[in-house]
Design a protein around this motif. Structure first.
Motif, PDB file in Angstrom:
ATOM      1  N   LYS A   1     -10.128   0.425   4.654  1.00 35.85           N
ATOM      2  CA  LYS A   1     -10.944  -0.743   4.961  1.00 35.85           C
ATOM      3  C   LYS A   1     -12.397  -0.517   4.572  1.00 35.85           C
ATOM      4  CE  LYS A   1      -9.942  -3.246   8.775  1.00 35.85           C
ATOM      5  NZ  LYS A   1      -9.777  -3.477  10.222  1.00 35.85           N
ATOM      6  N   THR A   2     -12.872   0.712   4.740  1.00 30.64           N
ATOM      7  CA  THR A   2     -14.256   1.027   4.394  1.00 30.64           C
ATOM      8  C   THR A   2     -14.484   0.870   2.902  1.00 30.64           C
ATOM      9  OG1 THR A   2     -14.487   2.530   6.265  1.00 30.64           O
ATOM     10  CG2 THR A   2     -16.023   2.832   4.447  1.00 30.64           C
ATOM     11  N   SER A   3     -13.554   1.367   2.089  1.00 31.14           N
ATOM     12  CA  SER A   3     -13.728   1.228   0.648  1.00 31.14           C
ATOM     13  C   SER A   3     -13.646  -0.239   0.234  1.00 31.14           C
ATOM     14  CB  SER A   3     -12.708   2.071  -0.108  1.00 31.14           C
ATOM     15  OG  SER A   3     -11.405   1.628   0.152  1.00 31.14           O
ATOM     16  N   MET A   4     -12.838  -1.030   0.923  1.00 28.35           N
ATOM     17  CA  MET A   4     -12.763  -2.461   0.644  1.00 28.35           C
ATOM     18  C   MET A   4     -14.074  -3.149   1.022  1.00 28.35           C
ATOM     19  SD  MET A   4     -10.998  -4.755  -0.614  1.00 28.35           S
ATOM     20  CE  MET A   4     -10.608  -6.467  -0.618  1.00 28.35           C
ATOM     21  N   THR A   5     -14.682  -2.732   2.117  1.00 24.99           N
ATOM     22  CA  THR A   5     -15.958  -3.303   2.538  1.00 24.99           C
ATOM     23  C   THR A   5     -17.041  -2.998   1.509  1.00 24.99           C
ATOM     24  OG1 THR A   5     -15.331  -3.119   4.862  1.00 24.99           O
ATOM     25  CG2 THR A   5     -17.670  -3.359   4.393  1.00 24.99           C
ATOM     26  N   ASN A   6     -17.006  -1.813   0.930  1.00 22.85           N
ATOM     27  CA  ASN A   6     -17.969  -1.481  -0.120  1.00 22.85           C
ATOM     28  C   ASN A   6     -17.804  -2.411  -1.317  1.00 22.85           C
ATOM     29  OD1 ASN A   6     -18.878   0.601   1.487  1.00 22.85           O
ATOM     30  ND2 ASN A   6     -17.743   2.172   0.398  1.00 22.85           N
ATOM     31  N   LEU A   7     -16.568  -2.700  -1.672  1.00 27.95           N
ATOM     32  CA  LEU A   7     -16.314  -3.632  -2.767  1.00 27.95           C
ATOM     33  C   LEU A   7     -16.815  -5.030  -2.410  1.00 27.95           C
ATOM     34  CD1 LEU A   7     -15.035  -4.342  -5.509  1.00 27.95           C
ATOM     35  CD2 LEU A   7     -12.891  -4.700  -4.284  1.00 27.95           C
ATOM     36  N   LEU A   8     -16.586  -5.451  -1.176  1.00 28.12           N
ATOM     37  CA  LEU A   8     -17.062  -6.754  -0.740  1.00 28.12           C
ATOM     38  C   LEU A   8     -18.585  -6.825  -0.764  1.00 28.12           C
ATOM     39  CD1 LEU A   8     -14.618  -7.570   2.202  1.00 28.12           C
ATOM     40  CD2 LEU A   8     -14.724  -8.669  -0.034  1.00 28.12           C
TER      41      LEU A   8
END
Length: 143
Positions: A114-121
């Motif tokens: 989820k953290t890596s997805m948040t970085n992408l967002l």
């Protein structure tokens, strides 16, 4: 004095220095992680403030230009909702990390994803704000 082993002393001194260097490097890493989060917060704050300006600019443009629909104000408002969603995810990330020692291991793995997805967002929020800015400049230039 005959029992003094200079090579042993030199090796022990080198080990102590290596341990000190390792501690300093660990401290630098910890500070860097805190800095990354601080910069994320600053970037999101600036994006939100700029987006609020864009909302006002779109509203003013729609008021002064009769051929621009008032519905165009939804462009920066949708971007604002996206920014709020990202901030919510960052808050949830911090909430999870505040009790990370009490979390099951499988939840920690999910959290990493989820953290890596948040970085992408976060990157997408920068891009979406640029797109909203381009849309505003387009409306400003056309009308």
């Amino acid at each position: 004095m005959d029992d003094f082993n200079f090579e042993e002393f030199k090796r022990e001194t080198a080990e102590i220095e290596e341990a000190k260097i390792e501690l300093r490097l660990t401290k630098i890493e910890e500070d860097a992680v805190k800095d990354i989060l601080r910069y994320f917060d600053r970037i999101h704050d600036n994006l939100s403030n700029y987006n609020n300006l864009l909302i006002g600019a779109f509203f003013a443009l729609a008021q002064f230009q009769k051929n621009i629909s008032r519905w165009t104000i939804l462009i920066p408002i949708m971007n604002l909702w996206f920014l709020i969603y990202i901030n919510y995810r960052l808050m949830e990330k911090s909430r999870f990390e505040a009790s990370i020692k009490n979390q099951p291991f499988d939840q920690i793995n999910k959290h990493g994803k989820k953290t890596s997805m948040t970085n992408l967002l976060s990157l997408l929020s920068i891009i979406s704000t640029v797109v909203v800015s381009i849309a505003f400049l387009y409306y400003l230039a056309i009308y």
